[in-house]
Enzyme design. Structure first.
Site, short mmCIF file in Angstrom:
data_model
loop_
_atom_site.label_atom_id
_atom_site.label_comp_id
_atom_site.label_asym_id
_atom_site.label_seq_id
_atom_site.Cartn_x
_atom_site.Cartn_y
_atom_site.Cartn_z
N LYS A 180 25.46 -2.71 6.23
CA LYS A 180 25.96 -3.73 7.17
C LYS A 180 27.33 -4.23 6.72
O LYS A 180 27.51 -4.62 5.57
CB LYS A 180 24.95 -4.88 7.25
CG LYS A 180 23.59 -4.44 7.79
CD LYS A 180 22.56 -5.55 7.76
CE LYS A 180 22.12 -5.87 6.35
NZ LYS A 180 20.99 -6.82 6.31
N THR A 212 24.30 -18.75 10.91
CA THR A 212 23.89 -17.36 10.74
C THR A 212 22.71 -17.22 9.79
O THR A 212 22.48 -16.16 9.23
CB THR A 212 25.07 -16.53 10.19
OG1 THR A 212 25.53 -17.11 8.95
CG2 THR A 212 26.22 -16.48 11.19
N GLY A 214 19.37 -16.32 8.40
CA GLY A 214 18.33 -15.37 8.77
C GLY A 214 18.79 -14.15 9.52
O GLY A 214 17.96 -13.39 10.04
N THR A 215 20.09 -13.89 9.56
CA THR A 215 20.58 -12.74 10.33
C THR A 215 20.08 -11.41 9.75
O THR A 215 19.69 -10.52 10.51
CB THR A 215 22.11 -12.72 10.38
OG1 THR A 215 22.64 -12.83 9.05
CG2 THR A 215 22.65 -13.87 11.21
N GLY A 216 20.09 -11.28 8.43
CA GLY A 216 19.63 -10.03 7.83
C GLY A 216 18.15 -9.78 8.08
O GLY A 216 17.74 -8.65 8.40
N CYS A 217 17.34 -10.81 7.93
CA CYS A 217 15.90 -10.69 8.19
C CYS A 217 15.66 -10.31 9.64
O CYS A 217 14.84 -9.43 9.95
CB CYS A 217 15.19 -12.02 7.89
SG CYS A 217 15.41 -12.64 6.21
#
Length: 276
Positions: A180, A212, A214-217
């Site tokens: 990412k 932003t 929690g974007t990765g989860c």
């Protein structure tokens, strides 16, 4: 009487976020928003809000192991997402549980290492265990740039280096890799996808917001949801990218720190409800 349903099921193995924006809470919201029934095996309870992580209490490894196996014993599971697993003991317990499954569904591994506030979510001695025990079980690995740099021990500063990193991470056992690129700081957020043979670049506009959390989860759970529904790797990631971009665009200005993304923005829009 055995029940029959076409509903797809995904299992999230991750930590609990008391503020509701990341971790298990984000995983389950994402699954539900994308039409997949979500279940969970909780690896840890965190003390956190939108500003920072204050503390972590791990769940006993045998309890994590048994959460996973009891669910696989009961019903079909079509995808597994793995998030925060902080210690060697937890990683080994999860690997044992998944290895005991007859036919393992797609596993999407998000190698969570550090929170946005800088709190270590993966103990230093657990990094090698993560690669040794869980990478070989993963269908997809989704590191961000800092995580990819930590895994490989070098700086990644452009798209070419991201491609090299994706190829090397794939060789560690993660058959498909998404590196990412949100941390590059370019005008567009570019992710590098690699399926072991071919590369694909996914671009999206960079959204100017601090909300932003929690974007990765959310992104990795969206990939898991689409793969649970039988969508191939490249298409699943592209759909997940569209979903997380919309969730960030409609992020919720909650709390005094980084607010959460809006997992149900599309459902709210369709229902004519106020978004954000």
């Amino acid at each position: 009487m055995k029940r029959r349903t076409s509903l797809r099921v995904a299992l999230a193995i991750a930590g609990s976020d008391s503020s509701g924006g990341a971790g298990i809470q984000a995983d389950l919201k994402t699954f539900q928003a994308l039409g997949v029934f979500g279940m969970s095996a909780v690896t840890a309870v965190t003390v956190q809000n939108t500003q920072k992580v204050f503390a972590i209490q791990e769940v006993r490894p045998e309890i994590v192991h048994d959460q996973i196996t009891c669910l696989f014993d009961d019903l079909p599971i079509h995808a597994v997402k793995i998030g925060m697993v902080a210690s060697v003991a937890l990683i080994e317990a999860i690997a044992r549980a998944l290895q005991s499954v007859g036919t393992l569904p797609p596993v999407i591994l998000d190698p969570v290492m550090v929170s946005k506030s800088g709190y270590a979510l993966l103990q230093p001695d657990a990094r090698n265990a993560l690669v040794r025990h869980l990478f070989p079980l993963a269908r997809v690995v989704t590191p961000n740039l800092p995580e990819a740099e930590a895994l490989l021990g070098r700086t990644i500063s452009d798209i070419s280096a991201m491609k090299d990193a994706a190829r090397e991470i794939a060789s560690l056992g993660g058959g498909n890799v998404v590196v990412k690129g949100g941390h590059l700081g370019d005008q567009d957020a570019t992710d590098v996808l690699f399926d072991g043979t071919a590369f694909k670049l996914l671009d999206s506009r960079r959204i100017d917001t601090v909300n932003t959390h929690g974007t990765g989860c959310t992104f990795s759970s969206a990939i898991a949801a689409h793969m649970a529904r039988g969508v191939p790797f490249f298409d699943a990631v592209a759909r997940a990218k569209t979903y997380i971009t919309g969730a960030i665009a409609h992020a919720l200005p909650l709390g005094r720190g980084c607010g959460p993304t809006h997992h149900f923005y599309d459902l709210y829009r369709r229902a004519g409800m106020e978004i954000g």
